[in-house]
Design a protein around this motif. Structure first.
Motif, PDB file in Angstrom:
ATOM      1  N   ILE A   1       4.539 -14.422  -0.745  1.00 25.03           N
ATOM      2  CA  ILE A   1       4.163 -13.026  -0.515  1.00 25.03           C
ATOM      3  C   ILE A   1       3.511 -12.479  -1.776  1.00 25.03           C
ATOM      4  CG2 ILE A   1       5.026 -10.693  -0.072  1.00 25.03           C
ATOM      5  CD1 ILE A   1       7.271 -11.938   1.592  1.00 25.03           C
ATOM      6  N   ILE A   2       2.389 -11.807  -1.588  1.00 30.18           N
ATOM      7  CA  ILE A   2       1.716 -11.120  -2.687  1.00 30.18           C
ATOM      8  C   ILE A   2       1.713  -9.630  -2.363  1.00 30.18           C
ATOM      9  CG2 ILE A   2      -0.445 -10.838  -3.949  1.00 30.18           C
ATOM     10  CD1 ILE A   2      -1.033 -13.801  -3.142  1.00 30.18           C
ATOM     11  N   CYS A   3       2.370  -8.839  -3.194  1.00 28.29           N
ATOM     12  CA  CYS A   3       2.502  -7.402  -2.974  1.00 28.29           C
ATOM     13  C   CYS A   3       1.352  -6.683  -3.675  1.00 28.29           C
ATOM     14  CB  CYS A   3       3.835  -6.894  -3.505  1.00 28.29           C
ATOM     15  SG  CYS A   3       5.270  -7.751  -2.801  1.00 28.29           S
ATOM     16  N   LEU A   4       0.538  -5.985  -2.901  1.00 28.72           N
ATOM     17  CA  LEU A   4      -0.648  -5.321  -3.422  1.00 28.72           C
ATOM     18  C   LEU A   4      -0.482  -3.809  -3.251  1.00 28.72           C
ATOM     19  CD1 LEU A   4      -3.619  -5.353  -4.457  1.00 28.72           C
ATOM     20  CD2 LEU A   4      -4.326  -5.629  -2.069  1.00 28.72           C
ATOM     21  N   GLY A   5       0.003  -3.157  -4.327  1.00 34.71           N
ATOM     22  CA  GLY A   5       0.213  -1.724  -4.232  1.00 34.71           C
ATOM     23  C   GLY A   5       0.591  -1.124  -5.562  1.00 34.71           C
ATOM     24  N   VAL A   6       0.551   0.189  -5.626  1.00 36.39           N
ATOM     25  CA  VAL A   6       0.959   0.890  -6.839  1.00 36.39           C
ATOM     26  C   VAL A   6       2.460   0.773  -7.037  1.00 36.39           C
ATOM     27  CG1 VAL A   6       1.152   3.175  -7.904  1.00 36.39           C
ATOM     28  CG2 VAL A   6      -1.006   2.478  -6.829  1.00 36.39           C
ATOM     29  N   ASP A   7       3.217   0.891  -5.949  1.00 33.15           N
ATOM     30  CA  ASP A   7       4.677   0.802  -6.015  1.00 33.15           C
ATOM     31  C   ASP A   7       5.138  -0.281  -5.035  1.00 33.15           C
ATOM     32  OD1 ASP A   7       7.398   1.097  -6.140  1.00 33.15           O
ATOM     33  OD2 ASP A   7       7.448   3.158  -5.371  1.00 33.15           O
ATOM     34  N   ASN A   8       5.608  -1.410  -5.571  1.00 26.23           N
ATOM     35  CA  ASN A   8       5.997  -2.554  -4.736  1.00 26.23           C
ATOM     36  C   ASN A   8       7.509  -2.779  -4.690  1.00 26.23           C
ATOM     37  OD1 ASN A   8       3.244  -3.403  -4.153  1.00 26.23           O
ATOM     38  ND2 ASN A   8       3.136  -3.933  -6.331  1.00 26.23           N
TER      39      ASN A   8
ATOM     40  N   GLY B   1       0.846  -1.186   0.000  1.00 28.45           N
ATOM     41  CA  GLY B   1       0.000   0.000   0.000  1.00 28.45           C
ATOM     42  C   GLY B   1       0.879   1.231   0.000  1.00 28.45           C
ATOM     43  N   THR B   2       0.428   2.270   0.684  1.00 29.21           N
ATOM     44  CA  THR B   2       1.195   3.506   0.791  1.00 29.21           C
ATOM     45  C   THR B   2       2.176   3.383   1.948  1.00 29.21           C
ATOM     46  OG1 THR B   2      -0.702   4.758  -0.037  1.00 29.21           O
ATOM     47  CG2 THR B   2       1.055   6.005   1.021  1.00 29.21           C
ATOM     48  N   ASP B   3       3.458   3.290   1.629  1.00 28.27           N
ATOM     49  CA  ASP B   3       4.508   3.141   2.635  1.00 28.27           C
ATOM     50  C   ASP B   3       4.703   4.458   3.383  1.00 28.27           C
ATOM     51  OD1 ASP B   3       7.419   3.280   3.590  1.00 28.27           O
ATOM     52  OD2 ASP B   3       7.232   1.176   3.038  1.00 28.27           O
ATOM     53  N   LYS B   4       4.764   4.378   4.730  1.00 29.70           N
ATOM     54  CA  LYS B   4       4.930   5.581   5.548  1.00 29.70           C
ATOM     55  C   LYS B   4       6.348   5.649   6.128  1.00 29.70           C
ATOM     56  CE  LYS B   4       1.283   4.359   7.991  1.00 29.70           C
ATOM     57  NZ  LYS B   4       0.216   4.361   9.008  1.00 29.70           N
ATOM     58  N   GLY B   5       7.332   5.264   5.314  1.00 30.54           N
ATOM     59  CA  GLY B   5       8.707   5.218   5.804  1.00 30.54           C
ATOM     60  C   GLY B   5       8.980   3.964   6.605  1.00 30.54           C
TER      61      GLY B   5
ATOM     62  N   LEU C   1      -4.682   2.528  -3.522  1.00 34.18           N
ATOM     63  CA  LEU C   1      -5.650   1.756  -4.313  1.00 34.18           C
ATOM     64  C   LEU C   1      -7.064   1.757  -3.727  1.00 34.18           C
ATOM     65  CD1 LEU C   1      -3.481  -1.408  -5.108  1.00 34.18           C
ATOM     66  CD2 LEU C   1      -4.105   0.423  -6.696  1.00 34.18           C
ATOM     67  N   PHE C   2      -7.222   2.203  -2.485  1.00 33.31           N
ATOM     68  CA  PHE C   2      -8.506   2.081  -1.802  1.00 33.31           C
ATOM     69  C   PHE C   2      -8.883   3.395  -1.123  1.00 33.31           C
ATOM     70  CE2 PHE C   2      -6.181  -1.925  -1.749  1.00 33.31           C
ATOM     71  CZ  PHE C   2      -7.079  -2.774  -2.379  1.00 33.31           C
TER      72      PHE C   2
ATOM     73  N   CYS D   1      13.414 -13.753   0.908  1.00 34.25           N
ATOM     74  CA  CYS D   1      12.873 -14.468   2.078  1.00 34.25           C
ATOM     75  C   CYS D   1      12.019 -15.668   1.692  1.00 34.25           C
ATOM     76  CB  CYS D   1      12.035 -13.520   2.932  1.00 34.25           C
ATOM     77  SG  CYS D   1      12.960 -12.147   3.660  1.00 34.25           S
ATOM     78  N   VAL D   2      11.402 -15.607   0.517  1.00 31.04           N
ATOM     79  CA  VAL D   2      10.472 -16.659   0.106  1.00 31.04           C
ATOM     80  C   VAL D   2      10.735 -17.046  -1.340  1.00 31.04           C
ATOM     81  CG1 VAL D   2       8.622 -16.001   1.708  1.00 31.04           C
ATOM     82  CG2 VAL D   2       8.768 -14.899  -0.530  1.00 31.04           C
ATOM     83  N   ASP D   3      10.287 -18.243  -1.698  1.00 30.62           N
ATOM     84  CA  ASP D   3      10.458 -18.698  -3.083  1.00 30.62           C
ATOM     85  C   ASP D   3       9.499 -17.995  -4.033  1.00 30.62           C
ATOM     86  OD1 ASP D   3      12.447 -20.476  -2.340  1.00 30.62           O
ATOM     87  OD2 ASP D   3      11.015 -22.097  -1.952  1.00 30.62           O
ATOM     88  N   THR D   4       8.324 -17.629  -3.531  1.00 29.84           N
ATOM     89  CA  THR D   4       7.301 -17.028  -4.380  1.00 29.84           C
ATOM     90  C   THR D   4       6.953 -15.641  -3.878  1.00 29.84           C
ATOM     91  OG1 THR D   4       6.353 -19.217  -4.810  1.00 29.84           O
ATOM     92  CG2 THR D   4       4.979 -17.297  -5.327  1.00 29.84           C
ATOM     93  N   ILE D   5       7.189 -14.609  -4.720  1.00 28.70           N
ATOM     94  CA  ILE D   5       6.772 -13.244  -4.416  1.00 28.70           C
ATOM     95  C   ILE D   5       6.192 -12.644  -5.693  1.00 28.70           C
ATOM     96  CG2 ILE D   5       9.144 -12.394  -4.729  1.00 28.70           C
ATOM     97  CD1 ILE D   5       8.397 -10.170  -2.624  1.00 28.70           C
ATOM     98  N   LEU D   6       4.932 -12.235  -5.618  1.00 28.11           N
ATOM     99  CA  LEU D   6       4.199 -11.737  -6.777  1.00 28.11           C
ATOM    100  C   LEU D   6       3.672 -10.336  -6.484  1.00 28.11           C
ATOM    101  CD1 LEU D   6       2.041 -14.956  -7.319  1.00 28.11           C
ATOM    102  CD2 LEU D   6       4.169 -14.380  -8.513  1.00 28.11           C
ATOM    103  N   GLU D   7       3.200  -9.643  -7.533  1.00 30.54           N
ATOM    104  CA  GLU D   7       2.613  -8.328  -7.303  1.00 30.54           C
ATOM    105  C   GLU D   7       1.371  -8.130  -8.159  1.00 30.54           C
ATOM    106  OE1 GLU D   7       4.734  -4.831  -8.497  1.00 30.54           O
ATOM    107  OE2 GLU D   7       5.814  -5.865 -10.085  1.00 30.54           O
ATOM    108  N   THR D   8       0.490  -7.246  -7.670  1.00 32.58           N
ATOM    109  CA  THR D   8      -0.739  -6.914  -8.377  1.00 32.58           C
ATOM    110  C   THR D   8      -1.258  -5.585  -7.852  1.00 32.58           C
ATOM    111  OG1 THR D   8      -2.990  -7.626  -8.864  1.00 32.58           O
ATOM    112  CG2 THR D   8      -2.132  -8.213  -6.706  1.00 32.58           C
ATOM    113  N   GLN D   9      -2.163  -4.975  -8.597  1.00 32.06           N
ATOM    114  CA  GLN D   9      -2.836  -3.765  -8.145  1.00 32.06           C
ATOM    115  C   GLN D   9      -4.334  -3.993  -8.012  1.00 32.06           C
ATOM    116  OE1 GLN D   9      -1.678  -0.420 -10.603  1.00 32.06           O
ATOM    117  NE2 GLN D   9       0.485  -0.684 -10.156  1.00 32.06           N
ATOM    118  N   SER D  10      -4.719  -5.257  -7.949  1.00 28.94           N
ATOM    119  CA  SER D  10      -6.132  -5.615  -7.841  1.00 28.94           C
ATOM    120  C   SER D  10      -6.344  -6.558  -6.667  1.00 28.94           C
ATOM    121  CB  SER D  10      -6.590  -6.297  -9.136  1.00 28.94           C
ATOM    122  OG  SER D  10      -7.765  -7.057  -8.929  1.00 28.94           O
TER     123      SER D  10
END
Length: 464
Positions: free
Chosen positions: A391-398, A370-374, A446-447, A408-417
Motif C-alpha cells: 500500500i502506498i498512502c498518497l495524502g497530506v495526512d495518512n 487524499g481528503t478523508d470524508k469520514g 494535493l490536487f 494488513c500488508v508487509d509494505t506500507i509507505l507514504e508520500t505527498q507526490s
C-alpha cells in the motif's frame, strides 16, 4: 403582452415557483452558473452572477462576451436580495449565510437542473447514485447515439444542462445528477430515473445523517408519475428499505445480480437478461468490454433504459459491446514489464474502491489516500488481505490509513507526490502484478480535482 411573451412568463413562473419579475441572480460562476447565465439571458432574464471566490478566466471571458453583470470574491447582499429567483451552484451548501437570508425573504433558491428543465421539450433520462452514475450516463448516451436517437448528455458530466438547453434541441437529454443538484429541484422530473446504488458519501453536507443523503438521492423520483419509470439496484439494501417506507408513483424496474426479475434485469447463466412486459433481451456478460460486477450492473441499467426506448436488440448489443468506459474509472493506462497500471482516480469513496479491488485478478500495489470524508474502511479489509501486496498512502495526512491498514500488508509507505508514488509502485511491483490508483478519498489536499489526480498518475506512469 403577446402570447409568446405570456408563455415565456408562465415558463419562468412554473420553473421557479411563485414569483413575479425577471431578476435572476446566479450564485457561483462555474460550469452550471455560466450555463444558467447563457440560458437566462436567452430567455429574457436580467442576469447577475455573484461568486464568493475567484472566477476562472475562461468563465469571465464568457460572461463579458454576454455582457452580463458579475462580481467575484464577494456577495453584494443588497442586489442579491432583490432577486426574483436565485440559481445556486451545487457546490454551495444550503447553510451559507446568503442562502439563509434568501430563504428568510422567501426568494426561491433552485438548482440549474430545475431552472433549465422547463425551457426544453426534450424528454429526460436522469441518473444518480453514489457510484457508477458517470459510467451509466455515458453508457446510455452511447447506446442512444448508436441507435440514431437525437440525444444530449449533460448535468454533472460534460457541458452544463442549461447551456445545452440554450444551444441545442435534442429529443432526449441524458443527465448525470448529483445529490447536490437534486437538492435544488421543485418540479423537475425525468421520464426515466436511474438510481445505481447508495453508499454513505458527502455526509458532511447532510448533517452526518445517512437518511438525509438517501432522501436527497430519491428526489430524482419524487415528482414522477405512474407513466414514468424508476430503474434501481434491487440488491442494494438501503434502496430496498427506503422504497418499503417511501412508496413512489413511477413504475419500478429493478436490476439484480442475485434474483430473477419478472419486470427488469437479472443474470442467468452468465447472460444479462432484460425482461419488460414479456419482451426479452439478452447478451453474455463476457461480451462487455468493461469487467467487474459493478460494471455489469451499470450495463443492466443502461440496457433497461434502451429497452424502454424500444431500441432494436441488435443495436443495444452492438453498442454495449463497443462501450469502453470513462476516463479515470478503472482505466488501463500502460503495461510496463508485464505490470498493468490502472487509473481509478474517480474512486472518491470507499464503495468505489471496493468495486475496484474486487475486480483485481492479480496481486496489486494499491495507491490510496487524499481528503478523508469520514471513511469507514472495514469492508475493504478482506479484499486487501486477499489481493493487495503493498500500500502506498498518497495524502497530506495518512495517519488514519496507517492505523487501518498497517497490519494488513508487509509494505506500507507514504508520500505527498504522485511522481514518487508511481516510482515507489514501480520498485515494488513484480511481473504479473497490477498497480492500482483507487484513492477512496477526495483529491483536494494535493490536487485540483480527481481529474487532475488521474492525469498526473498517467503522466507519471508514461514517464517511467
Amino acid at each position: 403582452m403577446s402570447q409568446e411573451n405570456q408563455n415565456t412568463k408562465d415558463l419562468k413562473r412554473s420553473s421557479c415557483g411563485r414569483y413575479e419579475g425577471n431578476a435572476l441572480v446566479i450564485l457561483g460562476a462555474g460550469e452550471s452558473g455560466v450555463g444558467t447565465a447563457i440560458l437566462g439571458l436567452k430567455q429574457g432574464f436580467d442576469v447577475f452572477v455573484s461568486d464568493k471566490g475567484a472566477i476562472k478566466e475562461k468563465y469571465k471571458t464568457v460572461l463579458n462576451e454576454l455582457q452580463v453583470d458579475w462580481e467575484e470574491n464577494q456577495h453584494s447582499e443588497e442586489r442579491i436580495l432583490k432577486a426574483d429567483v436565485v440559481m445556486k451552484s451545487p457546490g454551495i451548501p444550503d447553510t451559507v449565510a446568503i442562502v439563509k437570508k434568501l430563504e428568510a425573504k422567501h426568494i426561491p433558491v433552485i438548482s440549474e437542473i430545475e431552472f433549465a428543465a422547463v425551457f426544453t421539450s426534450a424528454k429526460i433520462i436522469g441518473i444518480t447514485g453514489s457510484n457508477g452514475k458517470t459510467t451509466t450516463t455515458k453508457f446510455i448516451y452511447h447506446i442512444l447515439k448508436h441507435a440514431g436517437i437525437k440525444a444530449g448528455m449533460a448535468g454533472n458530466v460534460g457541458d452544463s444542462f442549461a447551456k445545452m438547453v440554450a444551444e441545442t434541441a435534442p429529443d432526449w437529454f441524458v443527465l448525470e445528477l448529483s445529490s447536490f443538484q437534486l437538492d435544488g429541484i421543485r418540479d423537475f422530473k425525468p421520464e426515466i430515473a436511474v438510481l445505481t446504488n447508495i453508499t454513505p458519501d458527502h455526509l458532511d453536507r447532510y448533517e452526518h445523517k445517512l437518511e438525509n443523503y438517501i432522501a436527497s438521492k430519491f428526489r430524482i423520483a419524487e415528482n414522477q408519475s405512474a407513466e414514468d419509470y424508476f430503474i434501481y439496484d434491487f440488491d442494494d439494501e438501503l434502496i430496498k428499505s427506503w422504497l418499503e417506507d417511501h412508496p413512489i408513483k413511477s413504475e419500478k424496474m429493478p436490476f439484480s445480480l442475485q434474483q430473477k426479475m419478472e419486470n427488469g434485469a437479472y443474470i442467468e447463466n452468465e447472460n444479462i437478461i432484460v425482461n419488460i412486459k414479456n419482451d426479452q433481451f439478452n447478451m453474455p456478460t463476457s461480451s462487455l468490454d468493461l469487467q467487474g460486477k459493478h460494471n455489469t450492473k451499470n450495463a443492466m441499467a443502461a440496457a433497461t433504459v434502451s429497452k424502454l426506448l424500444r431500441i432494436r436488440k441488435n443495436t443495444i448489443r452492438e453498442s454495449m459491446e463497443s462501450f469502453q468506459g470513462v476516463e479515470h474509472r478503472l482505466e488501463n493506462v500502460l503495461k510496463i514489464n508485464n505490470v498493468q497500471y490502472i487509473n481509478d482516480s474517480k474512486a472518491t469513496n470507499v464503495n468505489a474502491t471496493f468495486y475496484a479491488l474486487e475486480s483485481m485478478t492479480t496481486e496489486t500495489v494499491w495507491i490510496v489516500g487524499g481528503t478523508d470524508k469520514g471513511n469507514i474502511y472495514d469492508d475493504l479489509l478482506p479484499l486487501i488481505n486477499e489481493k493487495v501486496k503493498a500500500i502506498i498512502c498518497l495524502g497530506v495526512d495518512n495517519e488514519k490509513l496507517f492505523r487501518n491498514f498497517g497490519n494488513c500488508v508487509d509494505t506500507i509507505l507514504e508520500t505527498q507526490s504522485m511522481r514518487e508514488a508511481v516510482s515507489m509502485a514501480y520498485a515494488i511491483a513484480e511481473k504479473g502484478n497490477s498497480v492500482l490508483l483507487s484513492p477512496a478519498c477526495a483529491s483536494f489536499d494535493l490536487f485540483e480535482n480527481y481529474e487532475d489526480r488521474g492525469r498526473q498518475f498517467k503522466e507519471a506512469v508514461r514517464n517511467l
